[in-house]
Design a protein around this motif. Structure first.
Motif, PDB file in Angstrom:
ATOM      1  N   ILE A   1       0.847  -1.194   0.000  1.00 17.57           N
ATOM      2  CA  ILE A   1       0.000   0.000   0.000  1.00 17.57           C
ATOM      3  C   ILE A   1       0.880   1.241   0.000  1.00 17.57           C
ATOM      4  CG2 ILE A   1      -1.648   1.350   1.369  1.00 17.57           C
ATOM      5  CD1 ILE A   1      -2.889  -1.390   2.180  1.00 17.57           C
ATOM      6  N   THR A   2       1.926   1.222   0.818  1.00 22.82           N
ATOM      7  CA  THR A   2       2.861   2.350   0.862  1.00 22.82           C
ATOM      8  C   THR A   2       3.506   2.554  -0.500  1.00 22.82           C
ATOM      9  OG1 THR A   2       3.271   1.951   3.206  1.00 22.82           O
ATOM     10  CG2 THR A   2       4.909   3.268   2.021  1.00 22.82           C
ATOM     11  N   GLN A   3       3.909   1.464  -1.145  1.00 20.55           N
ATOM     12  CA  GLN A   3       4.514   1.556  -2.479  1.00 20.55           C
ATOM     13  C   GLN A   3       3.512   2.106  -3.496  1.00 20.55           C
ATOM     14  OE1 GLN A   3       5.859  -2.429  -3.234  1.00 20.55           O
ATOM     15  NE2 GLN A   3       7.767  -2.156  -2.103  1.00 20.55           N
ATOM     16  N   ALA A   4       2.279   1.655  -3.418  1.00 18.59           N
ATOM     17  CA  ALA A   4       1.251   2.126  -4.346  1.00 18.59           C
ATOM     18  C   ALA A   4       1.011   3.629  -4.168  1.00 18.59           C
ATOM     19  CB  ALA A   4      -0.042   1.342  -4.148  1.00 18.59           C
ATOM     20  N   VAL A   5       0.962   4.084  -2.933  1.00 20.45           N
ATOM     21  CA  VAL A   5       0.749   5.510  -2.667  1.00 20.45           C
ATOM     22  C   VAL A   5       1.952   6.320  -3.165  1.00 20.45           C
ATOM     23  CG1 VAL A   5       0.454   7.258  -0.858  1.00 20.45           C
ATOM     24  CG2 VAL A   5      -0.883   5.144  -0.781  1.00 20.45           C
ATOM     25  N   GLN A   6       3.157   5.804  -2.968  1.00 22.88           N
ATOM     26  CA  GLN A   6       4.356   6.491  -3.473  1.00 22.88           C
ATOM     27  C   GLN A   6       4.321   6.574  -5.002  1.00 22.88           C
ATOM     28  OE1 GLN A   6       7.469   4.122  -1.699  1.00 22.88           O
ATOM     29  NE2 GLN A   6       7.718   5.551   0.014  1.00 22.88           N
ATOM     30  N   LEU A   7       3.918   5.497  -5.635  1.00 27.92           N
ATOM     31  CA  LEU A   7       3.787   5.469  -7.086  1.00 27.92           C
ATOM     32  C   LEU A   7       2.760   6.509  -7.541  1.00 27.92           C
ATOM     33  CD1 LEU A   7       4.642   3.946  -9.699  1.00 27.92           C
ATOM     34  CD2 LEU A   7       2.703   2.422  -9.271  1.00 27.92           C
ATOM     35  N   ALA A   8       1.637   6.566  -6.852  1.00 24.98           N
ATOM     36  CA  ALA A   8       0.589   7.538  -7.184  1.00 24.98           C
ATOM     37  C   ALA A   8       1.096   8.966  -6.970  1.00 24.98           C
ATOM     38  CB  ALA A   8      -0.651   7.277  -6.340  1.00 24.98           C
ATOM     39  N   ARG A   9       1.852   9.184  -5.906  1.00 18.47           N
ATOM     40  CA  ARG A   9       2.395  10.518  -5.621  1.00 18.47           C
ATOM     41  C   ARG A   9       3.324  10.962  -6.754  1.00 18.47           C
ATOM     42  NH1 ARG A   9       5.604   9.749  -1.344  1.00 18.47           N
ATOM     43  NH2 ARG A   9       3.840   9.315  -0.011  1.00 18.47           N
ATOM     44  N   MET A  10       4.216  10.048  -7.201  1.00 23.11           N
ATOM     45  CA  MET A  10       5.133  10.377  -8.301  1.00 23.11           C
ATOM     46  C   MET A  10       4.369  10.629  -9.597  1.00 23.11           C
ATOM     47  SD  MET A  10       8.505   7.999  -7.610  1.00 23.11           S
ATOM     48  CE  MET A  10       7.618   6.468  -7.851  1.00 23.11           C
ATOM     49  N   TYR A  11       3.346   9.818  -9.833  1.00 23.81           N
ATOM     50  CA  TYR A  11       2.510   9.980 -11.021  1.00 23.81           C
ATOM     51  C   TYR A  11       1.866  11.362 -11.025  1.00 23.81           C
ATOM     52  CZ  TYR A  11      -1.667   9.346 -13.949  1.00 23.81           C
ATOM     53  OH  TYR A  11      -2.657   9.500 -14.878  1.00 23.81           O
ATOM     54  N   CYS A  12       1.300  11.769  -9.894  1.00 28.00           N
ATOM     55  CA  CYS A  12       0.668  13.086  -9.793  1.00 28.00           C
ATOM     56  C   CYS A  12       1.691  14.194  -9.981  1.00 28.00           C
ATOM     57  CB  CYS A  12      -0.049  13.248  -8.451  1.00 28.00           C
ATOM     58  SG  CYS A  12      -1.550  12.266  -8.331  1.00 28.00           S
ATOM     59  N   GLN A  13       2.850  14.011  -9.387  1.00 33.36           N
ATOM     60  CA  GLN A  13       3.910  15.013  -9.483  1.00 33.36           C
ATOM     61  C   GLN A  13       4.319  15.227 -10.946  1.00 33.36           C
ATOM     62  OE1 GLN A  13       7.486  13.971  -7.291  1.00 33.36           O
ATOM     63  NE2 GLN A  13       7.583  16.053  -6.484  1.00 33.36           N
ATOM     64  N   LYS A  14       4.445  14.140 -11.704  1.00 30.91           N
ATOM     65  CA  LYS A  14       4.789  14.246 -13.132  1.00 30.91           C
ATOM     66  C   LYS A  14       3.721  15.007 -13.903  1.00 30.91           C
ATOM     67  CE  LYS A  14       7.593  10.103 -13.698  1.00 30.91           C
ATOM     68  NZ  LYS A  14       7.660   8.768 -14.297  1.00 30.91           N
ATOM     69  N   ARG A  15       2.480  14.893 -13.448  1.00 29.45           N
ATOM     70  CA  ARG A  15       1.367  15.588 -14.099  1.00 29.45           C
ATOM     71  C   ARG A  15       1.204  17.023 -13.595  1.00 29.45           C
ATOM     72  NH1 ARG A  15      -3.330  12.622 -15.988  1.00 29.45           N
ATOM     73  NH2 ARG A  15      -4.476  14.301 -14.976  1.00 29.45           N
ATOM     74  N   GLY A  16       2.026  17.418 -12.643  1.00 31.58           N
ATOM     75  CA  GLY A  16       1.908  18.760 -12.074  1.00 31.58           C
ATOM     76  C   GLY A  16       0.779  18.874 -11.065  1.00 31.58           C
ATOM     77  N   GLU A  17       0.361  17.734 -10.528  1.00 32.53           N
ATOM     78  CA  GLU A  17      -0.728  17.687  -9.548  1.00 32.53           C
ATOM     79  C   GLU A  17      -0.145  17.347  -8.182  1.00 32.53           C
ATOM     80  OE1 GLU A  17      -3.834  18.352 -10.295  1.00 32.53           O
ATOM     81  OE2 GLU A  17      -4.028  17.978 -12.448  1.00 32.53           O
ATOM     82  N   LEU A  18      -0.869  17.669  -7.142  1.00 30.07           N
ATOM     83  CA  LEU A  18      -0.405  17.412  -5.785  1.00 30.07           C
ATOM     84  C   LEU A  18      -1.280  16.364  -5.111  1.00 30.07           C
ATOM     85  CD1 LEU A  18       1.527  18.166  -3.492  1.00 30.07           C
ATOM     86  CD2 LEU A  18      -0.072  19.973  -2.853  1.00 30.07           C
ATOM     87  N   LEU A  19      -0.672  15.275  -4.721  1.00 29.31           N
ATOM     88  CA  LEU A  19      -1.369  14.246  -3.956  1.00 29.31           C
ATOM     89  C   LEU A  19      -1.184  14.601  -2.480  1.00 29.31           C
ATOM     90  CD1 LEU A  19      -3.005  11.638  -4.345  1.00 29.31           C
ATOM     91  CD2 LEU A  19      -0.884  10.372  -4.028  1.00 29.31           C
ATOM     92  N   THR A  20      -2.111  15.396  -1.957  1.00 30.23           N
ATOM     93  CA  THR A  20      -2.015  15.902  -0.589  1.00 30.23           C
ATOM     94  C   THR A  20      -2.129  14.751   0.406  1.00 30.23           C
ATOM     95  OG1 THR A  20      -4.409  16.202  -0.392  1.00 30.23           O
ATOM     96  CG2 THR A  20      -3.137  18.075  -1.280  1.00 30.23           C
ATOM     97  N   PRO A  21      -1.740  14.989   1.653  1.00 33.17           N
ATOM     98  CA  PRO A  21      -1.878  13.929   2.666  1.00 33.17           C
ATOM     99  C   PRO A  21      -3.305  13.394   2.777  1.00 33.17           C
ATOM    100  CG  PRO A  21      -0.452  15.649   3.498  1.00 33.17           C
ATOM    101  CD  PRO A  21      -1.019  16.152   2.184  1.00 33.17           C
ATOM    102  N   LEU A  22      -4.298  14.248   2.666  1.00 31.16           N
ATOM    103  CA  LEU A  22      -5.690  13.785   2.736  1.00 31.16           C
ATOM    104  C   LEU A  22      -6.026  12.889   1.540  1.00 31.16           C
ATOM    105  CD1 LEU A  22      -8.498  13.926   4.097  1.00 31.16           C
ATOM    106  CD2 LEU A  22      -8.975  15.821   2.558  1.00 31.16           C
ATOM    107  N   ARG A  23      -5.631  13.299   0.360  1.00 25.47           N
ATOM    108  CA  ARG A  23      -5.869  12.486  -0.835  1.00 25.47           C
ATOM    109  C   ARG A  23      -5.134  11.152  -0.720  1.00 25.47           C
ATOM    110  NH1 ARG A  23      -4.729  17.532  -4.951  1.00 25.47           N
ATOM    111  NH2 ARG A  23      -6.760  18.555  -4.690  1.00 25.47           N
ATOM    112  N   GLN A  24      -3.918  11.185  -0.180  1.00 27.55           N
ATOM    113  CA  GLN A  24      -3.161   9.949   0.026  1.00 27.55           C
ATOM    114  C   GLN A  24      -3.894   9.021   0.985  1.00 27.55           C
ATOM    115  OE1 GLN A  24       1.073  10.433   0.933  1.00 27.55           O
ATOM    116  NE2 GLN A  24       0.988  12.454  -0.039  1.00 27.55           N
TER     117      GLN A  24
END
Length: 155
Positions: A12-35
């Protein structure tokens, strides 16, 4: 990384990290609440209603309100990390967090969701719909089915 029951905390931690990097590449922010909402969906491993997520959030942050969870879900859906399962009014993590495509979702009565990458079928279907004079306004196709566990239970 699939959204399947039994994901370990590490996965789950890896999936969230992957999602965070994905959002970052898109210029989006995966905030702690969204995480956290994404983590709760990953932990669930199945389609989950927004109010169930809200109940889980309130265990962590007692002041959580419906708009908070709905805004997080709207964001996660807009960037392609989660699907809204219209037929059961619930949300499920995309089975391929960084390459979400419009596929076919198979939804069980228990909330289990399988996702088939059917990009070619989707295009053919859109073309067929257009030939009728209609315009597709929602691109995900949902089919009802029974997961393996529910098939066994029904025997």
């Amino acid at each position: 990384m699939a959204a399947l029951p039994g994901l370990s905390v590490d996965n789950i931690t890896q999936a969230v990290q992957l999602a965070r990097m994905y959002c970052q590449k898109r210029g989006e922010l995966l905030t702690p609440l969204r995480q956290k909402v994404l983590s709760l969906l990953l932990q669930s491993g199945r389609a989950t209603k927004a109010y169930t997520l809200l109940d889980e959030m309130r265990k962590i942050h007692s002041g959580s309100a419906p708009p908070t969870v709905y805004r997080a879900l709207d964001f996660l859906q807009s960037v392609g990390l989660v699907h809204r399962i219209e037929s059961i009014n619930a949300f499920a993590v995309c089975h391929n967090l960084t390459h979400c495509r419009q596929g076919i979702l198979i939804v069980c009565q228990c909330g289990a969701v399988a996702e088939i990458d059917a990009w070619g079928i989707h295009h053919v279907l859109v073309d067929k719909i257009a030939s009728t004079g209609f315009t597709l306004i929602q691109g995900e196709l949902e089919l009802k089915g029974l997961c393996a566990e529910c098939v066994i239970k029904s025997l």
